[in-house]
Design a protein around this motif. Structure first.
Motif, PDB file in Angstrom:
ATOM      1  N   MET A   1      19.176  48.114  58.578  1.00 37.77           N
ATOM      2  CA  MET A   1      18.974  48.516  57.197  1.00 37.77           C
ATOM      3  C   MET A   1      17.538  48.149  56.823  1.00 37.77           C
ATOM      4  N   SER A   2      16.845  49.084  56.235  1.00 42.18           N
ATOM      5  CA  SER A   2      15.438  48.852  55.900  1.00 42.18           C
ATOM      6  C   SER A   2      15.315  47.838  54.763  1.00 42.18           C
ATOM      7  N   ILE A   3      14.172  47.189  54.727  1.00 37.33           N
ATOM      8  CA  ILE A   3      13.912  46.174  53.696  1.00 37.33           C
ATOM      9  C   ILE A   3      13.869  46.810  52.308  1.00 37.33           C
ATOM     10  N   THR A   4      13.388  48.050  52.235  1.00 39.27           N
ATOM     11  CA  THR A   4      13.333  48.742  50.938  1.00 39.27           C
ATOM     12  C   THR A   4      14.735  48.980  50.399  1.00 39.27           C
ATOM     13  N   LEU A   5      15.648  49.418  51.267  1.00 43.11           N
ATOM     14  CA  LEU A   5      17.030  49.637  50.848  1.00 43.11           C
ATOM     15  C   LEU A   5      17.679  48.320  50.444  1.00 43.11           C
ATOM     16  N   ARG A   6      17.412  47.254  51.187  1.00 41.09           N
ATOM     17  CA  ARG A   6      17.982  45.951  50.848  1.00 41.09           C
ATOM     18  C   ARG A   6      17.495  45.469  49.487  1.00 41.09           C
ATOM     19  N   VAL A  45      25.162  43.007  46.184  1.00 41.48           N
ATOM     20  CA  VAL A  45      24.330  41.836  46.431  1.00 41.48           C
ATOM     21  C   VAL A  45      24.615  41.270  47.824  1.00 41.48           C
ATOM     22  N   VAL A  46      25.875  41.162  48.199  1.00 42.12           N
ATOM     23  CA  VAL A  46      26.237  40.626  49.515  1.00 42.12           C
ATOM     24  C   VAL A  46      25.688  41.518  50.626  1.00 42.12           C
ATOM     25  N   VAL A  47      25.822  42.837  50.460  1.00 42.52           N
ATOM     26  CA  VAL A  47      25.317  43.775  51.463  1.00 42.52           C
ATOM     27  C   VAL A  47      23.805  43.648  51.600  1.00 42.52           C
ATOM     28  N   SER A  48      23.114  43.448  50.490  1.00 43.94           N
ATOM     29  CA  SER A  48      21.658  43.329  50.561  1.00 43.94           C
ATOM     30  C   SER A  48      21.213  42.013  51.191  1.00 43.94           C
ATOM     31  N   LEU A  49      21.995  40.960  51.001  1.00 47.68           N
ATOM     32  CA  LEU A  49      21.623  39.656  51.547  1.00 47.68           C
ATOM     33  C   LEU A  49      22.044  39.472  53.009  1.00 47.68           C
ATOM     34  N   PHE A  50      23.132  40.116  53.405  1.00 44.81           N
ATOM     35  CA  PHE A  50      23.648  39.969  54.770  1.00 44.81           C
ATOM     36  C   PHE A  50      23.772  41.333  55.439  1.00 44.81           C
ATOM     37  N   PRO A  51      22.664  41.920  55.867  1.00 46.14           N
ATOM     38  CA  PRO A  51      22.710  43.261  56.451  1.00 46.14           C
ATOM     39  C   PRO A  51      23.441  43.311  57.793  1.00 46.14           C
ATOM     40  N   ILE A  54      27.110  44.228  57.162  1.00 47.11           N
ATOM     41  CA  ILE A  54      27.343  45.656  56.926  1.00 47.11           C
ATOM     42  C   ILE A  54      27.132  46.452  58.208  1.00 47.11           C
ATOM     43  N   SER A  55      26.240  45.992  59.077  1.00 46.08           N
ATOM     44  CA  SER A  55      26.023  46.674  60.359  1.00 46.08           C
ATOM     45  C   SER A  55      27.256  46.565  61.246  1.00 46.08           C
ATOM     46  N   MET A  56      27.899  45.403  61.238  1.00 44.00           N
ATOM     47  CA  MET A  56      29.128  45.231  62.019  1.00 44.00           C
ATOM     48  C   MET A  56      30.231  46.147  61.499  1.00 44.00           C
ATOM     49  N   ILE A  57      30.365  46.205  60.178  1.00 43.28           N
ATOM     50  CA  ILE A  57      31.390  47.067  59.585  1.00 43.28           C
ATOM     51  C   ILE A  57      31.062  48.535  59.861  1.00 43.28           C
ATOM     52  N   VAL A  65      24.926  55.437  60.132  1.00 47.22           N
ATOM     53  CA  VAL A  65      23.878  54.738  59.393  1.00 47.22           C
ATOM     54  C   VAL A  65      24.535  53.839  58.341  1.00 47.22           C
ATOM     55  N   SER A  66      23.996  52.660  58.152  1.00 46.06           N
ATOM     56  CA  SER A  66      24.554  51.705  57.192  1.00 46.06           C
ATOM     57  C   SER A  66      24.547  52.245  55.770  1.00 46.06           C
TER      58      SER A  66
END
Length: 114
Positions: A1-6, A45-51, A54-57, A65-66
């Motif tokens: 996940m890109s930093i911009t999306l996070r 917030v959780v998805v942005s902090l722990f990418p 979300i990648s595992m899911i 793509v995430s």
């Protein structure tokens, strides 16, 4: 996940959390209707902090793509919120109809007494 999306997910999540909290404090929405908004903002917030989470899911569910998974999750949240609000509107419509009937009956009784 890109930093911009996070960063975007984090900012949107915080804004949703702040706006929902403000609406609850001002008594603009009841707490029971705000729970889904709180939940969706916390997920952002959780998805942005722990990418990696979300990648595992994403790989488990089968998305390529995430960001597609994130969009899918929020479409699901919006469908649930829409269904819940539709139920509320239906209940209120029934109550309004009942109140109109009661008022009409009371007016008729009042007119008959005259």
């Amino acid at each position: 996940m890109s930093i911009t999306l996070r960063i975007a997910l984090f900012i949107v999540g915080l804004l949703m959390l702040i706006s929902t909290t403000t609406m609850v404090k001002k008594n603009e929405i009841p707490i029971r209707y705000s729970l889904w908004w709180f939940l969706s903002s916390i997920v952002l917030v959780v998805v942005s902090l722990f990418p990696t989470f979300i990648s595992m899911i994403t790989s488990f569910v089968g998305f390529q793509v995430s960001s597609n998974l994130v969009i899918g999750i929020f479409i699901t949240f919006l469908i649930i919120i829409t269904q819940m609000l539709t139920k509320v509107v239906s209940e209120q419509s029934k109550k309004i109809t009942s109140l109109i009937q009661e008022i009409s009956m009371l007016k008729k009784e009042k007119d008959d007494e005259k």
